[in-house]
Design a protein around this motif. Sequence first.
Motif, PDB file in Angstrom:
ATOM      1  N   THR A 144       0.836  -1.208   0.000  1.00 35.68           N
ATOM      2  CA  THR A 144       0.000   0.000   0.000  1.00 35.68           C
ATOM      3  C   THR A 144       0.869   1.256   0.000  1.00 35.68           C
ATOM      4  O   THR A 144       0.667   2.172  -0.802  1.00 35.68           O
ATOM      5  CB  THR A 144      -0.895   0.010   1.267  1.00 35.68           C
ATOM      6  OG1 THR A 144      -1.509  -1.256   1.402  1.00 35.68           O
ATOM      7  CG2 THR A 144      -1.925   1.107   1.203  1.00 35.68           C
ATOM      8  N   VAL A 145       1.819   1.286   0.916  1.00 41.16           N
ATOM      9  CA  VAL A 145       2.628   2.499   1.066  1.00 41.16           C
ATOM     10  C   VAL A 145       3.536   2.685  -0.155  1.00 41.16           C
ATOM     11  O   VAL A 145       3.704   3.802  -0.649  1.00 41.16           O
ATOM     12  CB  VAL A 145       3.463   2.435   2.371  1.00 41.16           C
ATOM     13  CG1 VAL A 145       4.358   3.646   2.495  1.00 41.16           C
ATOM     14  CG2 VAL A 145       2.545   2.326   3.575  1.00 41.16           C
ATOM     15  N   TYR A 146       4.078   1.558  -0.650  1.00 43.15           N
ATOM     16  CA  TYR A 146       4.972   1.699  -1.809  1.00 43.15           C
ATOM     17  C   TYR A 146       4.207   2.291  -2.994  1.00 43.15           C
ATOM     18  O   TYR A 146       4.722   3.151  -3.716  1.00 43.15           O
ATOM     19  CB  TYR A 146       5.625   0.363  -2.190  1.00 43.15           C
ATOM     20  CG  TYR A 146       6.783   0.606  -3.139  1.00 43.15           C
ATOM     21  CD1 TYR A 146       8.045   0.913  -2.650  1.00 43.15           C
ATOM     22  CD2 TYR A 146       6.587   0.604  -4.531  1.00 43.15           C
ATOM     23  CE1 TYR A 146       9.099   1.210  -3.513  1.00 43.15           C
ATOM     24  CE2 TYR A 146       7.623   0.895  -5.399  1.00 43.15           C
ATOM     25  CZ  TYR A 146       8.884   1.194  -4.881  1.00 43.15           C
ATOM     26  OH  TYR A 146       9.916   1.504  -5.741  1.00 43.15           O
ATOM     27  N   SER A 147       2.951   1.836  -3.161  1.00 43.32           N
ATOM     28  CA  SER A 147       2.200   2.344  -4.323  1.00 43.32           C
ATOM     29  C   SER A 147       1.911   3.848  -4.174  1.00 43.32           C
ATOM     30  O   SER A 147       1.750   4.552  -5.161  1.00 43.32           O
ATOM     31  CB  SER A 147       0.894   1.564  -4.494  1.00 43.32           C
ATOM     32  OG  SER A 147       0.015   1.900  -3.441  1.00 43.32           O
ATOM     33  N   LEU A 148       1.886   4.344  -2.955  1.00 41.17           N
ATOM     34  CA  LEU A 148       1.606   5.769  -2.743  1.00 41.17           C
ATOM     35  C   LEU A 148       2.883   6.628  -2.784  1.00 41.17           C
ATOM     36  O   LEU A 148       2.908   7.697  -3.389  1.00 41.17           O
ATOM     37  CB  LEU A 148       0.930   5.966  -1.371  1.00 41.17           C
ATOM     38  CG  LEU A 148      -0.496   5.443  -1.207  1.00 41.17           C
ATOM     39  CD1 LEU A 148      -0.868   5.349   0.276  1.00 41.17           C
ATOM     40  CD2 LEU A 148      -1.474   6.374  -1.928  1.00 41.17           C
ATOM     41  N   TYR A 149       3.909   6.164  -2.095  1.00 40.79           N
ATOM     42  CA  TYR A 149       5.087   7.024  -1.893  1.00 40.79           C
ATOM     43  C   TYR A 149       6.415   6.385  -2.287  1.00 40.79           C
ATOM     44  O   TYR A 149       7.463   7.026  -2.208  1.00 40.79           O
ATOM     45  CB  TYR A 149       5.171   7.442  -0.411  1.00 40.79           C
ATOM     46  CG  TYR A 149       3.882   8.040   0.106  1.00 40.79           C
ATOM     47  CD1 TYR A 149       3.435   9.277  -0.352  1.00 40.79           C
ATOM     48  CD2 TYR A 149       3.090   7.363   1.038  1.00 40.79           C
ATOM     49  CE1 TYR A 149       2.241   9.821   0.108  1.00 40.79           C
ATOM     50  CE2 TYR A 149       1.897   7.898   1.503  1.00 40.79           C
ATOM     51  CZ  TYR A 149       1.473   9.121   1.028  1.00 40.79           C
ATOM     52  OH  TYR A 149       0.295   9.657   1.484  1.00 40.79           O
ATOM     53  N   GLY A 150       6.374   5.108  -2.680  1.00 43.35           N
ATOM     54  CA  GLY A 150       7.612   4.367  -2.900  1.00 43.35           C
ATOM     55  C   GLY A 150       8.540   4.997  -3.924  1.00 43.35           C
ATOM     56  O   GLY A 150       9.724   5.229  -3.662  1.00 43.35           O
ATOM     57  N   GLU A 151       7.987   5.293  -5.121  1.00 43.01           N
ATOM     58  CA  GLU A 151       8.842   5.809  -6.196  1.00 43.01           C
ATOM     59  C   GLU A 151       9.457   7.151  -5.816  1.00 43.01           C
ATOM     60  O   GLU A 151      10.635   7.418  -6.076  1.00 43.01           O
ATOM     61  CB  GLU A 151       8.044   5.929  -7.500  1.00 43.01           C
ATOM     62  CG  GLU A 151       7.724   4.589  -8.152  1.00 43.01           C
ATOM     63  CD  GLU A 151       8.969   3.760  -8.467  1.00 43.01           C
ATOM     64  OE1 GLU A 151       9.996   4.334  -8.885  1.00 43.01           O
ATOM     65  OE2 GLU A 151       8.921   2.525  -8.277  1.00 43.01           O
ATOM     66  N   GLN A 152       8.614   7.984  -5.173  1.00 47.51           N
ATOM     67  CA  GLN A 152       9.069   9.316  -4.747  1.00 47.51           C
ATOM     68  C   GLN A 152      10.253   9.204  -3.768  1.00 47.51           C
ATOM     69  O   GLN A 152      11.280   9.876  -3.932  1.00 47.51           O
ATOM     70  CB  GLN A 152       7.862   9.977  -4.065  1.00 47.51           C
ATOM     71  CG  GLN A 152       8.049  11.346  -3.497  1.00 47.51           C
ATOM     72  CD  GLN A 152       6.818  11.717  -2.627  1.00 47.51           C
ATOM     73  OE1 GLN A 152       5.697  11.256  -2.860  1.00 47.51           O
ATOM     74  NE2 GLN A 152       7.029  12.541  -1.626  1.00 47.51           N
ATOM     75  N   VAL A 153      10.125   8.297  -2.783  1.00 48.78           N
ATOM     76  CA  VAL A 153      11.192   8.156  -1.780  1.00 48.78           C
ATOM     77  C   VAL A 153      12.420   7.485  -2.411  1.00 48.78           C
ATOM     78  O   VAL A 153      13.557   7.843  -2.121  1.00 48.78           O
ATOM     79  CB  VAL A 153      10.680   7.372  -0.546  1.00 48.78           C
ATOM     80  CG1 VAL A 153      11.806   7.072   0.423  1.00 48.78           C
ATOM     81  CG2 VAL A 153       9.574   8.158   0.155  1.00 48.78           C
ATOM     82  N   LYS A 154      12.149   6.541  -3.318  1.00 48.32           N
ATOM     83  CA  LYS A 154      13.273   5.869  -3.989  1.00 48.32           C
ATOM     84  C   LYS A 154      14.113   6.893  -4.769  1.00 48.32           C
ATOM     85  O   LYS A 154      15.339   6.902  -4.702  1.00 48.32           O
ATOM     86  CB  LYS A 154      12.722   4.792  -4.941  1.00 48.32           C
ATOM     87  CG  LYS A 154      13.803   4.014  -5.630  1.00 48.32           C
ATOM     88  CD  LYS A 154      13.235   3.001  -6.592  1.00 48.32           C
ATOM     89  CE  LYS A 154      14.384   2.318  -7.315  1.00 48.32           C
ATOM     90  NZ  LYS A 154      13.956   1.540  -8.452  1.00 48.32           N
TER      91      LYS A 154
END
Length: 359
Positions: free
Chosen positions: A42-52
């Motif tokens: 859930t969290v990766y789909s929301l913020y994962g790419e941005q944090v990566k």
Amino acid sequence: MEQVAVKTTSSSYNVYIGPVSLGAVKECAENPKKILLISDKTVYSLYGEQVKTLLGEIAPVECLVVESGEEAKSFEEYYRILTFALEKELDRSSMIAALGGGVVGDLAGFAAATFMRGIPFIQIPTTLLAHDSAVGGKTGINHPLGKNMIGAFHQPAGVFYDPQYLQTLSGGEIRSGMAEVIKHAMIADPLFLEWLQSDSKAVMAPDGQQLAYMIKKGIEIKAQIVSQDEKEKGIRAYLNFGHTLGHAIEAYMGYGRITHGDAVASGMLFAAWLSEKVLGADLNYTRLKEWFHSCSFPQPLVPEMKTEEFLPFMLKDKKAGAGKIIMVLLERIGAPVLYSFSREELQALLDRYRKEELN
Ligand SMILES: NC(=O)c1ccc[n+]([C@@H]2O[C@H](COP(=O)([O-])OP(=O)(O)OC[C@H]3O[C@@H](n4cnc5c(N)ncnc54)[C@H](O)[C@@H]3O)[C@@H](O)[C@H]2O)c1
């Protein structure tokens, strides 16, 4: 940006409340050569790419995404992380970043604590509950027989708490985190509790400013306690207020069937009731129960459960030993004490509580 310093015997670090600062990440993690970003679906789909992308400015980032929810705190997911870390050739110059709630933080933190005997990790919390779980260095996974039974103390190098991430949380998850906010107020700060009780709307649906205030307050209380007692030899145990019963409810119902906060809320009510019966404390249990209910917490859950089926889970608590169960009670708001019950004593009190609540 707000900042709270945590100073323990083993390490010192900061909790930053505001957007993730790359400079601060680099500094606290001593320029890692590789980063393993662990998040849930859930969290990766929301913020994962941005944090990566953000962390990618520091070092190459590998990502591992686990299932969402309590089930992820398992041997299987832990093993999968270690295998992935070995395959991707992480070493002691690497860092783990936990992006998510308490589940991801506990799991990723435990992997960081044990991979090659310990590598640095940072927490990027995304739930309100994580104002508690991300601070203090308790990491671990569950065993089917008991919650958090396998773990290690491993302090994060830094905690980067951006309240913006909390905007996508469901009402139920906000309430779950709120239980730990209320816990901090009940064990340490009567004025903070009064502030919370004065506005049920702020508890059920806090605005950004109220959230930031509660997060900072809760973290300050936790940091103060952990700074004095990192390894839970004494006062840190007070943070378990509501958790002896709360953990038992979670294990009894099956992990993930109830939020941690709802279970802890029920545990706090029972502990408040016990405090009145056993210590003669005046906590106004009935008013407290009504307030919890007005904030949409479930009614006390124990009445629905048979004591004889339920008690064994309380005896599995880490604070239990030689047939005794040690619980945190309150002499008054802000004055916690440890109280030891025999199995028989607690069984009788649980039965009495169930009866009173059922009537
Ligand atoms: N280590 C400690 O000191 C400590 C203290 C308290 C609790 N805990 C542990 O924390 C865990 C509970 O943490 P939790 O309540 O954060 O649970 P969680 O990590 O499972 O998160 C709850 C749910 O919210 C979702 N989610 C997370 N962030 C989101 C966001 N920003 N937007 C939308 N959805 C989001 C997750 O995918 C998950 O489904 C328990 O395992 C508990 O034992 C640890």
